[in-house]
Design a protein around this motif. Structure first.
Motif, short mmCIF file in Angstrom:
data_model
loop_
_atom_site.label_atom_id
_atom_site.label_comp_id
_atom_site.label_asym_id
_atom_site.label_seq_id
_atom_site.Cartn_x
_atom_site.Cartn_y
_atom_site.Cartn_z
N HIS A 77 0.83 -1.20 0.00
CA HIS A 77 0.00 0.00 0.00
C HIS A 77 0.87 1.25 0.00
CE1 HIS A 77 -4.05 -1.84 1.45
NE2 HIS A 77 -4.08 -1.56 0.17
N GLU A 78 0.33 2.31 -0.61
CA GLU A 78 1.11 3.55 -0.78
C GLU A 78 1.57 4.13 0.56
OE1 GLU A 78 2.21 5.17 -3.52
OE2 GLU A 78 1.52 3.49 -4.72
N ASP A 79 0.77 3.96 1.59
CA ASP A 79 1.17 4.54 2.88
C ASP A 79 2.23 3.70 3.58
OD1 ASP A 79 -0.86 2.62 3.22
OD2 ASP A 79 -1.49 3.47 5.14
N HIS A 80 2.68 2.64 2.90
CA HIS A 80 3.76 1.82 3.46
C HIS A 80 4.96 1.74 2.52
CE1 HIS A 80 1.54 0.19 6.99
NE2 HIS A 80 0.55 0.67 6.27
N VAL A 81 4.73 1.94 1.22
CA VAL A 81 5.84 1.81 0.26
C VAL A 81 6.02 3.03 -0.64
CG1 VAL A 81 4.48 0.69 -1.58
CG2 VAL A 81 6.92 0.18 -1.37
N GLY A 82 5.01 3.92 -0.66
CA GLY A 82 4.99 4.98 -1.67
C GLY A 82 6.15 5.95 -1.64
N ALA A 83 6.80 6.13 -0.48
CA ALA A 83 7.89 7.11 -0.41
C ALA A 83 9.23 6.51 -0.83
CB ALA A 83 8.00 7.68 1.00
N LEU A 84 9.26 5.22 -1.03
CA LEU A 84 10.54 4.56 -1.34
C LEU A 84 11.26 5.21 -2.52
CD1 LEU A 84 12.53 2.26 -0.72
CD2 LEU A 84 11.10 0.75 -2.13
N PRO A 85 10.59 5.37 -3.67
CA PRO A 85 11.33 5.98 -4.80
C PRO A 85 11.76 7.42 -4.53
CG PRO A 85 9.04 5.45 -5.43
CD PRO A 85 9.23 4.96 -4.03
N HIS A 86 11.05 8.14 -3.66
CA HIS A 86 11.39 9.53 -3.38
C HIS A 86 12.52 9.66 -2.36
CE1 HIS A 86 7.84 10.81 -5.59
NE2 HIS A 86 7.13 9.95 -4.89
N LEU A 87 12.60 8.72 -1.43
CA LEU A 87 13.50 8.88 -0.29
C LEU A 87 14.74 7.98 -0.32
CD1 LEU A 87 10.89 9.16 2.64
CD2 LEU A 87 12.15 11.02 1.55
N TRP A 88 14.69 6.91 -1.10
CA TRP A 88 15.72 5.90 -0.97
C TRP A 88 17.14 6.46 -1.12
CZ3 TRP A 88 19.61 3.77 -3.93
CH2 TRP A 88 20.23 2.64 -3.35
N ARG A 89 17.33 7.39 -2.09
CA ARG A 89 18.67 7.96 -2.32
C ARG A 89 19.23 8.61 -1.06
NH1 ARG A 89 17.20 9.50 -7.70
NH2 ARG A 89 18.42 8.28 -9.20
N ARG A 90 18.35 9.00 -0.15
CA ARG A 90 18.80 9.70 1.05
C ARG A 90 19.39 8.76 2.10
NH1 ARG A 90 16.19 14.79 2.06
NH2 ARG A 90 15.33 15.53 0.10
N PHE A 91 19.03 7.50 2.05
CA PHE A 91 19.58 6.60 3.09
C PHE A 91 20.14 5.30 2.53
CE2 PHE A 91 14.83 6.38 3.29
CZ PHE A 91 14.66 5.11 2.76
N ARG A 92 19.84 4.97 1.29
CA ARG A 92 20.46 3.86 0.56
C ARG A 92 20.73 2.62 1.43
NH1 ARG A 92 22.84 5.15 -4.17
NH2 ARG A 92 22.43 7.27 -4.85
N CYS A 93 19.74 1.77 1.56
CA CYS A 93 19.96 0.51 2.27
C CYS A 93 19.23 -0.60 1.53
CB CYS A 93 19.49 0.62 3.72
SG CYS A 93 17.70 0.68 3.87
N PRO A 94 19.53 -1.85 1.80
CA PRO A 94 18.82 -2.95 1.15
C PRO A 94 17.34 -2.96 1.54
CG PRO A 94 20.83 -3.73 2.21
CD PRO A 94 20.61 -2.33 2.68
N LEU A 109 10.40 1.52 -8.64
CA LEU A 109 11.81 1.90 -8.77
C LEU A 109 12.19 2.05 -10.23
CD1 LEU A 109 13.41 -0.34 -6.01
CD2 LEU A 109 12.91 2.10 -5.89
N SER A 110 11.58 1.24 -11.06
CA SER A 110 11.86 1.32 -12.48
C SER A 110 11.41 2.67 -13.03
CB SER A 110 11.15 0.16 -13.17
OG SER A 110 11.29 0.29 -14.56
N GLU A 111 10.20 3.09 -12.64
CA GLU A 111 9.70 4.40 -13.09
C GLU A 111 10.60 5.54 -12.61
OE1 GLU A 111 5.69 4.73 -11.75
OE2 GLU A 111 4.94 3.28 -13.23
N ALA A 112 11.20 5.35 -11.44
CA ALA A 112 12.06 6.40 -10.87
C ALA A 112 13.51 6.28 -11.34
CB ALA A 112 11.98 6.35 -9.35
N GLY A 113 13.79 5.30 -12.21
CA GLY A 113 15.16 5.11 -12.70
C GLY A 113 16.11 4.60 -11.63
N LEU A 115 15.96 1.23 -10.40
CA LEU A 115 15.89 -0.22 -10.27
C LEU A 115 17.28 -0.87 -10.15
CD1 LEU A 115 13.98 -2.56 -10.03
CD2 LEU A 115 13.90 -2.72 -12.52
N ASP A 116 18.24 -0.30 -10.86
CA ASP A 116 19.57 -0.92 -10.84
C ASP A 116 20.37 -0.56 -9.59
OD1 ASP A 116 18.97 -1.98 -13.26
OD2 ASP A 116 19.95 -0.37 -14.41
N GLU A 117 19.91 0.42 -8.87
CA GLU A 117 20.69 0.89 -7.73
C GLU A 117 20.32 0.24 -6.41
OE1 GLU A 117 21.75 5.06 -7.10
OE2 GLU A 117 20.67 5.49 -8.95
#
Lengths: 557, 557
Positions: A77-94, A109-113, A115-117
């Motif tokens: 659900h968006e309220d559990h996963v939706g911020a991942l593409p926006h925030l991941w670069r800030r903390f970068r973890c598995p 992640l693919s839409e946000a470019g 997926l490979d990271e």
């Protein structure tokens, strides 16, 4: 905050979702390492003008990202996963998730470019992973999306049972019903803290079963002659399946309208669900079927402007139309704050001659969150030492804490976003309030919710803005008439608004000494104050418009 | 529109309240004369930024004000009388109302400085007046305010029964219960058209009685130890009386908090109601009473920022505080659109440690509008030839029309604001769509809802505004750097926002020919387009900010 590297220390820190329903982001810490659980978004309300999406401000964990060992996503659900593409670069973890959730994560992640990271670790249903000092056991519950997981988080300092979003559905229709023996075993193994969904704590009745919804909608369809449209959340794949079954049973073909709906159905099929889902017909083909032979499943149950149902109502769909004799079923809840949008959509449908059926009229929706009877059951299974209500506004969490104490759990603590709570060693208490806040997605930028851009827009919303542009010489004499830009003040008086302001500008300048006038900053400030006051007096508003004065001072050649 | 001066012609034209719940303004016409029934306001939603109050655009009747013979106010609720002080100067006609309503009208007109200008005709309860070709019989019904009147409007062309707001309360506690014999007599006398409240048409159950609310609240109070606060609508004098009685029965003194509440209670007493109302204690004295000896009745049940309850919660009341162990009862409905505000207030109360009780938890409120069973009863009494549902959104009115047909009324017509409906001679139909709209109160000005000021504020709300001020010489050469005023764009990129815009300004000017540059309008437009585009590219929003360019062109000496 001390270093907390002892094996006996265990902390809980929500950065989102405690004190609000939405944007869940929870952190656990032991032995100096952090584990994140969920990373969600919320929809902004009108307090943030021009903003659609908000998410937790992650500054705190960004500063400790070398200690962040992983992110668990409980469900898609968006309220559990939706911020991942926006925030991941800030903390970068598995990132860890079960198969269906991982399909959705990959799409995002693919839409946000990205997926490979992003290191992605797919965990099987009921699987376990070791993430730094945390051992995380995924356990399937039931909810309104495939693969809703609770996670048991085992550490040397104690075990947390973090429910995620859940309910108890005796006949869930998609996925397994809750494994009672396993839940009881979790309790037998010992749980220090139960961190638990508070959404429906005010409900005295159990949430009810998806199978009852299926029976009811199937029966309801039998009396309908026109086209039938059913709007629901696109992620509620079990409901989509319910609607498709009801259609099939009534000799209706199914047509999916809305991009996210098609995407979620495809993801569910890819993950091995929806094995009996009927072959759908395309929108253009559906139009050729007799009215009583088609059921459209649509996005847009919240009256969203760009979703399928609103587009159809506004005549912006090439192939799909709603007309007299058709039925529109809202197989969904009304999210608080959306009442006016949804009401407008209902009215528009009635104007087209359609019958509108909502959960108020018939049993066409069942909640995905636990009411009191389900919470009681969970407490009995888990028997935690500490109850930590989350996923609620304060009133929901305080109520769950009361309810937990009434149910015999002696130790309860109500978190807020930013409360660093020591779960072990006892006593349970808030040891620190860390800085939290919200990020707002403004165009391409993630800015703090209190950013100037947003504050400015909010101020203009009420009082408009006024810009006065002056051109002066070295002595402060005007070289031209002031230029007035009125943004949102009513120009409705006897005198024109612009003339009123120009008078005020001259009056303000006249009051200054020669020396003050020659100082462009002094002149600007004097003019700003007077111009604003004049605008305020003109409009009779409580405060004047947001007023800016620009001064161009030309030197003599 | 033809002249309609025949004795056989009777028309109905709503300018407000048909297609919305709020701002009721209805017109009847016969023999070339117009009669207005009610003149109400609504609260604006977020579509009108910075606007609190809206009301019907009365241009149509202003142009015919010499034919307007009078205005009947059915009762003193804001959505029936609130626009009177704002609009009366536009059509200037005598105003008719019953005593309690007239007290409220006098207060409103007095505040607006209009008391000496408006001809006021007080009509006794159950009284009749001749107003031009209309004979108007006031008939008491029950509702949530003293003196709710239906009006029977008799004309040579036929009789209209205009219900106003009503319910059937078997034990209303304030005012008389509905006189069934009289209602039946109205039906026996013959009614052409029933113009009827649609608010609660979706309710299958009857609305219930105020006396049941009184019993329940009285009983509930007996178990409370702390201070008790009850929030309700200040105009609901029967409820205020209910709360005072419940307090008295439980040995609690009553304190009124909120200006409109005190005003309405005083008006009710002046009109002869509330004869047993206890002596109230002032706010400063109430603080000296033991917690279990006081009940506060407050305004602010909708979470309004400036009302009593919110002020108390925010610690802005000198004498009144809410703390742990207190109880706050919301003895009122949630008006759609106010859910978020009310939710915030509930959360704030829970944070203070108070228990919150709403109509969802206990029977602490009863609606003032008719459900289906009450509508049926009214149809049976009145037996109209035509049913005209009003006071509803389209879905409510369409549903009442269906319900009326199901109940045996063959002729129904659903109006919209601006539909001129011919009631007689038959057939009933819309003969014209007149221009309608809304006025918005913006500071001191009543401006059309589509006024530039509001449109501008709405545009800025999403995208911010940008003002570029240029100073050029006769040839179009810049005499100084452009001044950039950024109002609400996020300045969060690698390059500064202002620098990005200045670059775009220079680039735009460079592309022009010498002749174009020397033309300040051409230059301004070229700069505007480029600056806006640059801002849009910078922020990645769908559209750029609202962009204005001012150009000061200086001549050579």
């Amino acid at each position: 905050m001390p270093q907390h590297k002892s094996k006996d220390d265990l902390y809980f820190l929500p950065l989102g979702g405690s004190g609000e329903i939405g944007m869940n982001l929870n952190l656990y810490q032991t032995q100096g390492k952090w584990l994140m659980v969920d990373c969600g978004i919320s929809f902004a309300d009108t307090y943030l003008p021009g903003i659609d999406l908000i998410m937790p401000n992650t500054n705190y964990i960004e500063q400790r990202k070398d200690k962040l060992v992983g992110l668990i996503i409980t469900h898609a659900h968006e309220d559990h996963v939706g911020a991942l593409p926006h925030l991941w670069r800030r903390f970068r973890c598995p990132v860890y998730a079960t198969p269906f959730t991982m399909i959705i994560i990959r799409l995002k992640l693919s839409e946000a470019g990205l997926l490979d990271e992003v290191p992605l670790i797919e965990v099987p249903l009921e699987g376990s992973v070791a993430v730094g000092p945390f051992t995380v056991d995924f356990m399937s519950l039931t909810h309104s999306i495939p693969e809703p997981n609770a996670v048991r988080i085992r550490t040397d300092a104690g075990t947390v049972f973090h429910t995620g979003d859940w309910k108890l559905d005796p006949e869930p229709l998609l996925g397994e019903k809750t494994n009672e023996d396993k839940m009881r075993q979790v309790g037998d193994d010992g749980v220090l803290a139960l961190v638990c969904d508070s959404t429906n704590v005010f409900n005295v009745e159990p949430s009810g079963s998806e199978s009852k919804v299926r029976d009811n909608i199937t029966q309801m369809l039998s009396s309908k002659k026109g086209k039938v449209f059913c709007a629901t959340f696109s992620s509620n794949v079990a409901r989509v399946d319910t609607l498709a079954h009801a259609a099939k049973h009534n000799g209706r073909e199914v047509c999916l309208v809305g991009r996210s709906l098609k995407r979620n159905v495809a993801a569910a099929i890819e993950a091995g669900y929806l094995k009996d889902f009927p072959k759908v017909v395309g929108e253009s083909d559906a139009g050729y079927l007799p009215n009583e032979k088609i059921l459209y499943i649509c996005t847009g149950c919240q009256g969203e402007a760009r979703a399928a149902l609103m587009r159809i109502v506004q005549g912006n769909s090439r192939d799909v139309t709603i007309s007299r004799g058709d039925t529109v079923v809202f197989s969904s809840k009304i999210i608080p704050g959306n009442e006016l949008h949804i009401g407008r959509l209902h009215n528009a449908l009635v104007e087209l001659g359609a019958e509108v059926i909502t959960e108020k009229d018939s049993f066409v929706h069942v909640s995905g969150h636990p009411g009191q009877m389900e919470l009681s059951q969970m407490y009995d299974w888990i028997r935690p030492e500490i109850l930590v209500p989350v996923h609620g506004e304060i009133r929901h969490m305080v109520r769950q804490a009361e309810f937990g104490r009434d149910s015999g759990i002696k130790n309860t603590i109500v978190p807020e976003n930013g409360t660093l709570i020591r779960l072990a060693p006892g006593p349970t208490k808030i040891v620190e309030y860390v800085d939290v806040g919200r990020f707002a997605l403004d165009g391409q930028f993630l800015i703090p919710a209190e950013d100037d851009a947003i504050v400015t827009r909010r101020r203009i919303l009420y009082n408009g803005a006024l810009v006065v542009s002056l051109v002066i010489d070295e002595t402060g004499e005007f070289l031209a008439a002031p230029e007035i830009t009125n943004l949102g003040s009513p120009d409705a008086g006897i005198e024109r608004f612009e003339d009123t302001i120009i008078e005020a500008v001259f009056a303000a300048a006249d009051k200054l000494t020669k020396k003050q006038r020659a100082d462009k900053n002094k002149l600007a400030e004097a003019v700003r104050v007077q111009a604003r006051k004049a605008a305020k007096n003109y409009t009779f508003k409580e405060t004047g418009p947001l007023t800016t004065v620009t001064v161009t001072q030309l030197k003599k050649d």
